[in-house]
Design a protein around this motif. Sequence first.
Motif, PDB file in Angstrom:
ATOM      1  N   ASP A   1      -6.572  17.418 -11.440  1.00  0.00           N
ATOM      2  CA  ASP A   1      -6.464  18.859 -11.546  1.00  0.00           C
ATOM      3  C   ASP A   1      -5.950  19.436 -10.226  1.00  0.00           C
ATOM      4  O   ASP A   1      -5.663  18.697  -9.275  1.00  0.00           O
ATOM      5  N   LEU A   2      -5.846  20.745 -10.168  1.00  0.00           N
ATOM      6  CA  LEU A   2      -5.282  21.387  -8.985  1.00  0.00           C
ATOM      7  C   LEU A   2      -6.129  21.124  -7.742  1.00  0.00           C
ATOM      8  O   LEU A   2      -5.589  20.927  -6.638  1.00  0.00           O
ATOM      9  N   ALA A   3      -7.456  21.073  -7.898  1.00  0.00           N
ATOM     10  CA  ALA A   3      -8.333  20.783  -6.758  1.00  0.00           C
ATOM     11  C   ALA A   3      -8.059  19.399  -6.182  1.00  0.00           C
ATOM     12  O   ALA A   3      -8.110  19.198  -4.958  1.00  0.00           O
ATOM     13  N   PHE A   4      -7.767  18.440  -7.063  1.00  0.00           N
ATOM     14  CA  PHE A   4      -7.440  17.072  -6.631  1.00  0.00           C
ATOM     15  C   PHE A   4      -6.201  17.084  -5.729  1.00  0.00           C
ATOM     16  O   PHE A   4      -6.192  16.489  -4.647  1.00  0.00           O
ATOM     17  N   TYR A   5      -5.139  17.756  -6.178  1.00  0.00           N
ATOM     18  CA  TYR A   5      -3.910  17.787  -5.396  1.00  0.00           C
ATOM     19  C   TYR A   5      -4.084  18.567  -4.098  1.00  0.00           C
ATOM     20  O   TYR A   5      -3.536  18.188  -3.047  1.00  0.00           O
ATOM     21  N   ARG A   6      -4.841  19.649  -4.139  1.00  0.00           N
ATOM     22  CA  ARG A   6      -5.053  20.433  -2.921  1.00  0.00           C
ATOM     23  C   ARG A   6      -5.803  19.633  -1.869  1.00  0.00           C
ATOM     24  O   ARG A   6      -5.531  19.737  -0.673  1.00  0.00           O
ATOM     25  N   GLN A   7      -6.739  18.813  -2.308  1.00  0.00           N
ATOM     26  CA  GLN A   7      -7.466  17.974  -1.359  1.00  0.00           C
ATOM     27  C   GLN A   7      -6.537  16.948  -0.722  1.00  0.00           C
ATOM     28  O   GLN A   7      -6.556  16.743   0.506  1.00  0.00           O
TER      29      GLN A   7
ATOM     30  N   GLU B   1       5.302  22.421  -7.379  1.00  0.00           N
ATOM     31  CA  GLU B   1       5.512  21.229  -8.207  1.00  0.00           C
ATOM     32  C   GLU B   1       4.194  20.574  -8.586  1.00  0.00           C
ATOM     33  O   GLU B   1       3.982  20.199  -9.744  1.00  0.00           O
ATOM     34  N   TYR B   2       3.300  20.409  -7.604  1.00  0.00           N
ATOM     35  CA  TYR B   2       2.050  19.736  -7.991  1.00  0.00           C
ATOM     36  C   TYR B   2       1.120  20.651  -8.788  1.00  0.00           C
ATOM     37  O   TYR B   2       0.313  20.170  -9.579  1.00  0.00           O
ATOM     38  N   ALA B   3       1.276  21.955  -8.625  1.00  0.00           N
ATOM     39  CA  ALA B   3       0.495  22.873  -9.468  1.00  0.00           C
ATOM     40  C   ALA B   3       0.930  22.761 -10.929  1.00  0.00           C
ATOM     41  O   ALA B   3       0.092  22.738 -11.840  1.00  0.00           O
TER      42      ALA B   3
ATOM     43  N   HIS C   1       0.827  -1.202   0.000  1.00  0.00           N
ATOM     44  CA  HIS C   1       0.000   0.000   0.000  1.00  0.00           C
ATOM     45  C   HIS C   1       0.863   1.254   0.000  1.00  0.00           C
ATOM     46  O   HIS C   1       2.065   1.210   0.246  1.00  0.00           O
ATOM     47  N   ARG C   2       0.197   2.388  -0.258  1.00  0.00           N
ATOM     48  CA  ARG C   2       0.886   3.677  -0.329  1.00  0.00           C
ATOM     49  C   ARG C   2       0.327   4.638   0.723  1.00  0.00           C
ATOM     50  O   ARG C   2      -0.878   4.648   0.998  1.00  0.00           O
ATOM     51  N   ARG C   3       1.221   5.465   1.237  1.00  0.00           N
ATOM     52  CA  ARG C   3       0.826   6.549   2.134  1.00  0.00           C
ATOM     53  C   ARG C   3       1.200   7.862   1.461  1.00  0.00           C
ATOM     54  O   ARG C   3       2.344   8.043   1.031  1.00  0.00           O
ATOM     55  N   SER C   4       0.251   8.778   1.344  1.00  0.00           N
ATOM     56  CA  SER C   4       0.500  10.044   0.655  1.00  0.00           C
ATOM     57  C   SER C   4       1.274  11.012   1.538  1.00  0.00           C
ATOM     58  O   SER C   4       0.996  11.142   2.731  1.00  0.00           O
ATOM     59  N   VAL C   5       2.229  11.700   0.942  1.00  0.00           N
ATOM     60  CA  VAL C   5       3.042  12.695   1.638  1.00  0.00           C
ATOM     61  C   VAL C   5       2.776  14.051   1.014  1.00  0.00           C
ATOM     62  O   VAL C   5       2.931  14.229  -0.198  1.00  0.00           O
ATOM     63  N   GLY C   6       2.361  15.018   1.818  1.00  0.00           N
ATOM     64  CA  GLY C   6       1.999  16.326   1.319  1.00  0.00           C
ATOM     65  C   GLY C   6       3.153  17.302   1.277  1.00  0.00           C
ATOM     66  O   GLY C   6       4.305  16.970   1.590  1.00  0.00           O
ATOM     67  N   SER C   7       2.827  18.527   0.929  1.00  0.00           N
ATOM     68  CA  SER C   7       3.853  19.567   0.763  1.00  0.00           C
ATOM     69  C   SER C   7       4.326  20.144   2.080  1.00  0.00           C
ATOM     70  O   SER C   7       5.403  20.760   2.139  1.00  0.00           O
TER      71      SER C   7
END
Length: 290
Positions: A201-207, A182-184, A89-95
């Motif tokens: 899209d940008l909303a996806f990454y911001r969430q 970077e994600y933008a 599995h994966r764990r997401s790492v934010g900015s």
Amino acid sequence: MFGEVADYAVEGKVQYTYLTSDLPKVKDFKQGLQGRVFQRCFDEARGYFTWMMFTDLDEYTTVSEPSLGHRIPDVLRSFEGSAGAVLAHRRSVGSGGLEARAPGQGVLASFSKCSGMPGDHLKGIAHLDYADVSGNAHMFNYRGGRTGIRVGDNATVLQAHAKANPTTSPLLIYHYMGSVGEYARRAQLMGSGVSGMTTKDLAFYRQLDSNAKYDCPEPTRIWAQMVKDGAVRPRPAAAGPAVAAATVPVKAASAFQVPHQRQRRTQHGWSRVRQAAAVAKGITSRRALQ
């Protein structure tokens, strides 16, 4: 990416294949850029290797179990006789609110805010004799009576891209979004992802970023230990003639167009196809072919 692996490619430790493509919107994974790359990897790796991990540049796989030496091959060894793929599995790492990374500022040392738990989605290390490309980047088709096996509880995974109750040991993948900038940029350039089947899209990454509010110090700790142990290989220095020669597209070498030349790599050296590619690219030193 080539700048990161140029010295490995010159030494014959990495096969770098340069492909050009647009990013078409598709309904069939196998017709998109990512699916076609997956298929090429399967086709070219069979006969040389037992396992291949299908992962992305923003994914870092950790081995959390000390008894396994923190080594992926030691995890795989117990699955060679049973698994069509080993899945994690994966764990997401934010900015962490970082707008931009400075030049040379690495990912592992920069980000330490994660989602609370890993997601249900899986990523896999395929046994090349028993797995093949399937419906997306998170699943495989299986044959020879084998299935995917999830690490941690040895749960069976059939043709599925996700499984509930994610495990976190002995393998866990940290999926980095990078800085806000970077994600933008990624959202602007690759709105359909490399698969051509998603909407990012940008909303996806911001969430995703807003959900990454929990401390996850393990990757940063691993990085610090690697630095301490001298296990971090420096980036290639200025590109010399050999590195420049290695940037010639694969088609110029023609080596991978000759299936009958393929041989398995043994402990005595690389296959003739690799040597042919190196010679065609002007890489002739003994070190480069070892």
